[in-house]
Design an enzyme around this catalytic site. Structure first.
Site, mmCIF file in Angstrom:
data_model
loop_
_atom_site.group_PDB
_atom_site.id
_atom_site.type_symbol
_atom_site.label_atom_id
_atom_site.label_comp_id
_atom_site.label_asym_id
_atom_site.label_seq_id
_atom_site.Cartn_x
_atom_site.Cartn_y
_atom_site.Cartn_z
ATOM 1 N N ASN A 99 0.884 -1.163 0.000
ATOM 2 C CA ASN A 99 0.000 0.000 0.000
ATOM 3 C C ASN A 99 0.923 1.214 0.000
ATOM 4 O OD1 ASN A 99 -1.789 2.043 0.486
ATOM 5 N ND2 ASN A 99 -2.342 1.386 2.564
ATOM 6 N N TRP A 100 1.087 1.789 -1.183
ATOM 7 C CA TRP A 100 2.066 2.882 -1.315
ATOM 8 C C TRP A 100 1.575 4.167 -0.677
ATOM 9 C CZ3 TRP A 100 4.675 2.785 -6.858
ATOM 10 C CH2 TRP A 100 5.333 1.559 -7.034
ATOM 11 N N LYS A 101 0.291 4.251 -0.374
ATOM 12 C CA LYS A 101 -0.296 5.472 0.198
ATOM 13 C C LYS A 101 0.026 6.666 -0.714
ATOM 14 C CE LYS A 101 -0.185 3.242 4.654
ATOM 15 N NZ LYS A 101 -0.160 3.350 6.100
ATOM 16 N N HIS A 115 -9.531 1.471 3.831
ATOM 17 C CA HIS A 115 -8.343 1.587 4.687
ATOM 18 C C HIS A 115 -8.649 2.531 5.858
ATOM 19 C CE1 HIS A 115 -4.333 2.658 6.048
ATOM 20 N NE2 HIS A 115 -3.973 1.491 5.555
ATOM 21 N N GLU A 118 -7.075 4.870 7.124
ATOM 22 C CA GLU A 118 -6.792 6.287 6.869
ATOM 23 C C GLU A 118 -7.934 6.950 6.102
ATOM 24 O OE1 GLU A 118 -2.916 5.633 5.176
ATOM 25 O OE2 GLU A 118 -2.230 4.974 7.143
ATOM 26 N N GLU A 139 -6.189 -4.828 9.893
ATOM 27 C CA GLU A 139 -5.176 -3.846 10.246
ATOM 28 C C GLU A 139 -5.567 -3.143 11.542
ATOM 29 O OE1 GLU A 139 -2.784 -2.716 6.463
ATOM 30 O OE2 GLU A 139 -4.421 -1.314 6.710
ATOM 31 N N GLY A 163 1.921 2.032 10.896
ATOM 32 C CA GLY A 163 2.938 3.086 10.823
ATOM 33 C C GLY A 163 3.514 3.466 12.177
ATOM 34 N N SER A 211 2.745 -2.408 10.463
ATOM 35 C CA SER A 211 4.171 -2.560 10.784
ATOM 36 C C SER A 211 4.702 -3.965 10.501
ATOM 37 C CB SER A 211 4.440 -2.143 12.231
ATOM 38 O OG SER A 211 4.042 -0.790 12.440
ATOM 39 N N GLY A 229 2.632 -1.186 4.344
ATOM 40 C CA GLY A 229 2.786 0.231 4.054
ATOM 41 C C GLY A 229 4.250 0.596 3.904
ATOM 42 N N GLY A 230 4.853 1.065 4.978
ATOM 43 C CA GLY A 230 6.235 1.562 4.947
ATOM 44 C C GLY A 230 7.222 0.622 4.263
HETATM 45 P P1 PGA Z 1 2.470 0.047 7.757
HETATM 46 O O1 PGA Z 1 1.071 0.348 7.018
HETATM 47 O O2 PGA Z 1 2.985 -1.251 7.181
HETATM 48 O O3 PGA Z 1 3.337 1.215 7.405
HETATM 49 O O4 PGA Z 1 2.177 -0.059 9.219
HETATM 50 C C1 PGA Z 1 0.177 -0.689 6.731
HETATM 51 C C2 PGA Z 1 -1.055 -0.132 6.071
HETATM 52 O O5 PGA Z 1 -1.516 0.955 6.482
HETATM 53 O O6 PGA Z 1 -1.603 -0.725 5.130
#
Ligand code: PGA
Length: 253
Positions: A9-11, A95, A97, A167, A173, A213, A234-235
């Site tokens: 998930n590149w956001k 998601h 967010e 999640e 994050g 994470s 994500g990251g």
């Molecule tokens: P993260 O994000 O791996 O940076 O914790 C995961 C996500 O939000 O899909």
């Protein structure tokens, strides 16, 4: 046996001009792991470049959101037809967010997920509790509500195009990961809730990813759990070597 699926998930992190290089580096670093589905979900504007870079590799391109209407006066939104036309195959829906910052609700998650599946794309539907909800003892209630409303009218046949991502919001994050046992407990609840919606046999076929994470150092122990069928990353999806490390763990799980 459910095939493991690792999706990035590149956001809002990678520019169109940077997309091909990252996808190609990921494809190159993971080409031996043919028993894992690998997806890069990118900002919509990066999708064409991602699709192009995925050609001839086992990596698939996806988006991070899609609207439920086919077209019309929805400024700023992207339709499923546009994503199909561009060659995307997956779409992340709901998601945390988007729930937190953009007014996404279980009802809009449901509309988006059904539109994505109807368009022949695979929906990665996200669920997960906040720390507050967990500490208030509302974990099961929240997950069941997100599942029951978010997947309302999704049929057993639709499940071929459905992936669920668990999640925990407090793990996204933050560097805090759910322990493998904590994650497995919720994954089992998700599968049991899904079984009530579409039948136990179908629920057994649906992949449930863990997200929050996840990184090369903790992926193996999470992916060893019975109901953890992959990761939404994500990251660590922004660095080919880290993403490949997670995919390597999935290949061996
Ligand atoms: P993260 O994000 O791996 O940076 O914790 C995961 C996500 O939000 O899909």
């Amino acid at each position: 046996m459910r095939k493991k699926i690792i999706a990035g998930n590149w956001k809002m992190n990678v520019k169109p001009s940077e997309t091909a290089a990252l996808v190609k580096a990921i494809a190159e670093a993971t080409k031996d792991y043919t028993n894992v589905d690998i997806v890069c979900c990118t900002p919509a504007i990066d999708v064409p470049a991602a699709v192009e870079a995925c050609k001839g590799t086992q990596v698939k391109a996806g988006a991070e959101n899609a609207h439920w209407e086919a077209q019309g006066a929805y400024t700023g939104e992207i339709s499923t037809g546009m994503l199909v036309d561009a060659g995307a195959e997956y779409v992340i829906i709901g998601h945390s967010e988007r729930r937190q910052y953009f007014g996404e609700t279980d009802e809009t998650v449901n509309k988006r997920a059904r539109a994505v599946i109807a368009a022949g794309l695979t929906a990665i539907v996200c669920v997960g509790e906040t720390l507050e909800e967990r500490e208030a003892g509302k974990l099961n209630e929240v997950i069941e509500r997100q599942m029951n409303v978010g997947l309302k009218d999704v049929t057993a046949a639709d499940c071929a195009k459905l992936v669920i991502a668990y999640e925990p919001v407090w793990a996204i994050g933050t560097g805090k990961t759910a322990t493998p046992d904590q994650a497995q407990e919720v994954h089992a609840l998700i599968r049991a809730t899904l079984a009530k919606l579409v039948g136990a046999e179908t629920a057994e076929t649906v992949r449930i990813q863990y997200g929050g994470s996840m990184k090369p150092g903790n992926a193996a122990e999470l992916l060893a759990k019975k109901d953890i069928d992959g990761g939404l990353i994500g990251g660590a999806a922004l660095k080919a070597a880290d993403f490949a490390g997670i995919i390597a763990a999935a290949a061996q799980a």
